[in-house]
Design a protein around this motif. Structure first.
Motif, mmCIF file in Angstrom:
data_model
loop_
_atom_site.group_PDB
_atom_site.id
_atom_site.type_symbol
_atom_site.label_atom_id
_atom_site.label_comp_id
_atom_site.label_asym_id
_atom_site.label_seq_id
_atom_site.Cartn_x
_atom_site.Cartn_y
_atom_site.Cartn_z
ATOM 1 N N ASP A 56 0.840 -1.187 0.000
ATOM 2 C CA ASP A 56 0.000 0.000 0.000
ATOM 3 C C ASP A 56 0.880 1.243 0.000
ATOM 4 O O ASP A 56 1.960 1.252 0.586
ATOM 5 C CB ASP A 56 -0.901 0.036 1.241
ATOM 6 C CG ASP A 56 -1.983 -1.032 1.195
ATOM 7 O OD1 ASP A 56 -2.329 -1.471 0.083
ATOM 8 O OD2 ASP A 56 -2.469 -1.418 2.266
ATOM 9 N N ALA A 57 0.425 2.263 -0.648
ATOM 10 C CA ALA A 57 1.141 3.539 -0.671
ATOM 11 C C ALA A 57 0.262 4.604 -0.041
ATOM 12 O O ALA A 57 -0.946 4.649 -0.278
ATOM 13 C CB ALA A 57 1.490 3.929 -2.101
ATOM 14 N N ILE A 58 0.877 5.436 0.780
ATOM 15 C CA ILE A 58 0.147 6.544 1.377
ATOM 16 C C ILE A 58 0.919 7.828 1.104
ATOM 17 O O ILE A 58 2.104 7.800 0.808
ATOM 18 C CB ILE A 58 -0.048 6.365 2.893
ATOM 19 C CG1 ILE A 58 1.306 6.348 3.617
ATOM 20 C CG2 ILE A 58 -0.849 5.116 3.200
ATOM 21 C CD1 ILE A 58 1.198 6.454 5.115
ATOM 22 N N ALA A 59 0.244 8.932 1.180
ATOM 23 C CA ALA A 59 0.877 10.236 1.018
ATOM 24 C C ALA A 59 0.710 11.005 2.321
ATOM 25 O O ALA A 59 -0.403 11.150 2.826
ATOM 26 C CB ALA A 59 0.238 10.995 -0.130
ATOM 27 N N VAL A 60 1.810 11.447 2.869
ATOM 28 C CA VAL A 60 1.797 12.237 4.101
ATOM 29 C C VAL A 60 2.402 13.591 3.761
ATOM 30 O O VAL A 60 3.494 13.662 3.207
ATOM 31 C CB VAL A 60 2.612 11.547 5.210
ATOM 32 C CG1 VAL A 60 2.654 12.411 6.459
ATOM 33 C CG2 VAL A 60 2.038 10.172 5.522
ATOM 34 N N GLU A 61 1.681 14.624 4.069
ATOM 35 C CA GLU A 61 2.143 15.979 3.783
ATOM 36 C C GLU A 61 3.383 16.276 4.621
ATOM 37 O O GLU A 61 3.364 16.140 5.845
ATOM 38 C CB GLU A 61 1.042 16.985 4.116
ATOM 39 C CG GLU A 61 1.349 18.393 3.732
ATOM 40 C CD GLU A 61 1.385 18.611 2.232
ATOM 41 O OE1 GLU A 61 2.092 19.526 1.803
ATOM 42 O OE2 GLU A 61 0.709 17.877 1.495
#
Length: 155
Positions: A56-61
């Motif tokens: 899974d890939a997530i984006a964190v600011e």
């Protein structure tokens, strides 16, 4: 323990079959084996797709913090400073730039005082505390962006 992946086969799997046969066949380095290469190329091509499907890939600011960087245009070694510029960044984006200036005739003390004034100007303009440059990048003088410049005479 499984056999390690062959980097040569990984690169080859990205080529079209005809190009791979030319590059690795009898006219190339001779490693092409028609009995195994088709299956191996398929394995390597689909391996990255299968592995990425499992992760899974997530984006964190990223945190938005102010920092300043200094660009020094000079030749490597103990050579004099040709030109300089600076930028103020907020997070991943530059938000303010000091246009490059030539440093001809400026002593080390005057350059230091000037870079401190730049930090103070950035801090005052954006209401932040800046005590030092986060990083300094040395760029060869041939990339000096200031015009006119003795290194880039006008034609």
């Amino acid at each position: 323990m499984p056999k390690p992946l062959d980097p040569k086969c990984q690169l080859c799997s990205k080529l079209p079959t005809t190009q791979a046969k030319v590059l690795h066949g009898t006219a190339g380095d001779g490693c092409w084996n028609p009995r195994i290469c088709h299956n191996r190329r398929s394995f390597y091509r689909h391996r990255s797709q299968n592995n990425s499907a499992e992760i899974d890939a997530i984006a964190v600011e990223p945190p938005a913090t102010y920092f300043a960087v200094l660009y020094l245009y000079k030749e490597p070694g103990d050579k004099p400073l040709h030109a300089m510029s600076a930028e103020l960044w907020l997070g991943q984006q530059p938000i303010c730039r000091l246009e490059p200036i030539h440093c001809f005739g400026l002593t080390a003390g005057k350059i230091r005082a000037y870079t401190d004034q730049v930090l103070q100007a950035f801090a005052k303009q954006y209401g932040v505390s800046l005590y030092q440059y986060k990083d300094m990048f040395e760029i060869t003088s041939s990339y000096c962006p200031v015009r006119p410049c003795p290194l880039h005479p006008e034609s």
